[in-house]
Design an enzyme around this catalytic site. Structure first.
Site, PDB file in Angstrom:
ATOM      1  N   LYS A  43       0.867  -1.179   0.000  1.00  0.00           N
ATOM      2  CA  LYS A  43       0.000   0.000   0.000  1.00  0.00           C
ATOM      3  C   LYS A  43       0.897   1.220   0.000  1.00  0.00           C
ATOM      4  O   LYS A  43       1.890   1.264   0.728  1.00  0.00           O
ATOM      5  CB  LYS A  43      -0.879  -0.016   1.256  1.00  0.00           C
ATOM      6  N   ASP A  70     -14.636  -1.222  12.993  1.00  0.00           N
ATOM      7  CA  ASP A  70     -15.035  -1.360  11.593  1.00  0.00           C
ATOM      8  C   ASP A  70     -15.072  -2.822  11.162  1.00  0.00           C
ATOM      9  O   ASP A  70     -14.670  -3.165  10.053  1.00  0.00           O
ATOM     10  CB  ASP A  70     -14.090  -0.563  10.694  1.00  0.00           C
TER      11      ASP A  70
END
Length: 337
Positions: free
Chosen positions: A5, A99
């Protein structure tokens, strides 16, 4: 192989996201667990900050739900156990995920692993929120939809009214043990909800679980992703590549052109504050190498915290990183002007 990433430094500064990126790096550098996607390396160049993590090619559970995959009770039961181990580990390090959902549960060839930015709770949040989300996720995997029709735009007063008047429907085809477990996870009162590994291990439905075998990924999962498929939406991935303004494969040429301009009068210098922020990020960014760290500590595979198998109640603490102060004052005002 690994997944990588990368985050553009200037965009992070302009969007006031530097604190979040550094916080994420600080947290991930201090964690390692079989059911978390672990950070292996972090490094930087002139433009970007990079994070190298475990590569998981099985797609996320949301994708498989959209492909009309039917998850059996046995498969969901194992997912609950694996995610419970991950949540207990995070809880011991005083981390609330906030989340947990099918979109953020990634599959390797066998078991699920959780990964998104971890946060240290926040006003009004406590550990039971993650166990509620675990119950919602398990329900959706079994039923194909959530127990409540709630969206990001749903007003809070409507949500509260929904909780007061609506009852969760449990399929008559599900076994009584699974229904009882889901009811305890979906208890609206946080004080009465199952909110720890020890509590969930005491559930009669999970009495036959070999938790050591779960931790070691020794149990055969009920669902195995197709190795011959991409296990993601190629249209979405292609759109992401097209919209990328500074793709990696053009970085070498782009940086060479930038350095050439810097050496001439034609170069357009960045504004002073933005340049200062970029320099601060460069100085404060922490390079991380998990393999090197393992060698230095001489522990090898012992870095995995085996206490995660039994759910020790000991409270952990993330190691202090030397860039902690950047979270407070690296870029005190926006650089978007």
């Amino acid at each position: 192989m690994y997944a990588m990433k990368y985050m553009n430094k200037q965009q992070c500064i302009e969007r006031d996201e530097v604190r979040n990126v550094f916080r994420e790096l600080q947290i991930l550098q201090g964690l390692e667990h079989p059911f978390l996607v672990n950070l292996w390396y972090s490094f930087q160049d002139e433009e970007d900050m990079f994070m190298v993590v475990d590569l998981l090619l099985g797609g996320d559970l949301r994708y498989h739900l959209q492909q009309s995959v039917h998850f059996t009770e046995a498969a969901v039961k194992l997912y609950i156990c694996e995610l419970a181990l991950a949540l207990e580990y995070l809880q011991r390090y005083r981390i609330i995920h906030r989340d947990i959902k099918p979109d953020n549960i990634l599959l390797d060839e066998r078991a699920p692993e959780v990964f998104q930015v971890y946060v240290d709770g926040g006003p009004g949040y406590s550990y039971p929120v993650d166990w509620w989300s675990l119950g919602v996720t398990a329900y959706e995997l079994l039923q194909g939809w959530r127990p409540f029709e709630i969206h990001s735009a749903t007003p809070i007063d409507e949500i509260l009214h929904m909780f007061k008047v609506e009852r969760v429907h449990y399929s008559s085809t599900w076994c009584k043990g699974m229904v009882a477990l889901l009811k305890k996870l979906l208890t609206r009162d946080p004080e009465s909800r199952l909110s720890s590994l020890s509590a969930i291990q005491s559930a009669p439905y999970l009495a036959d679980v070999n938790w050591d075998a779960v931790f070691e990924k020794a149990l055969m999962p009920g669902f195995v992703p197709n190795k011959g498929r991409l296990n993601c939406d190629p249209t979405f991935e292609l759109e992401e590549m097209i919209l990328e303004s500074k793709p990696l494969h053009k970085k070498k040429k782009r940086l060479a052109k930038h350095r050439s301009k810097d050496g001439t009068k034609d170069g357009c210098p960045l504004n002073g504050h933005l340049q200062q922020c970029l320099e601060t990020v460069r100085k404060e960014f922490i390079i991380f190498n998990r393999e090197k760290l393992r060698r230095q500590q001489g522990q090898g595979s012992q870095l995995l915290d085996t206490e995660g198998r039994t759910g020790s109640q000991a409270q952990g603490k993330l190691p202090d990183a030397c860039n902690n102060h950047i979270l407070a004052h690296a870029c005190p005002r926006s650089c978007s002007s």
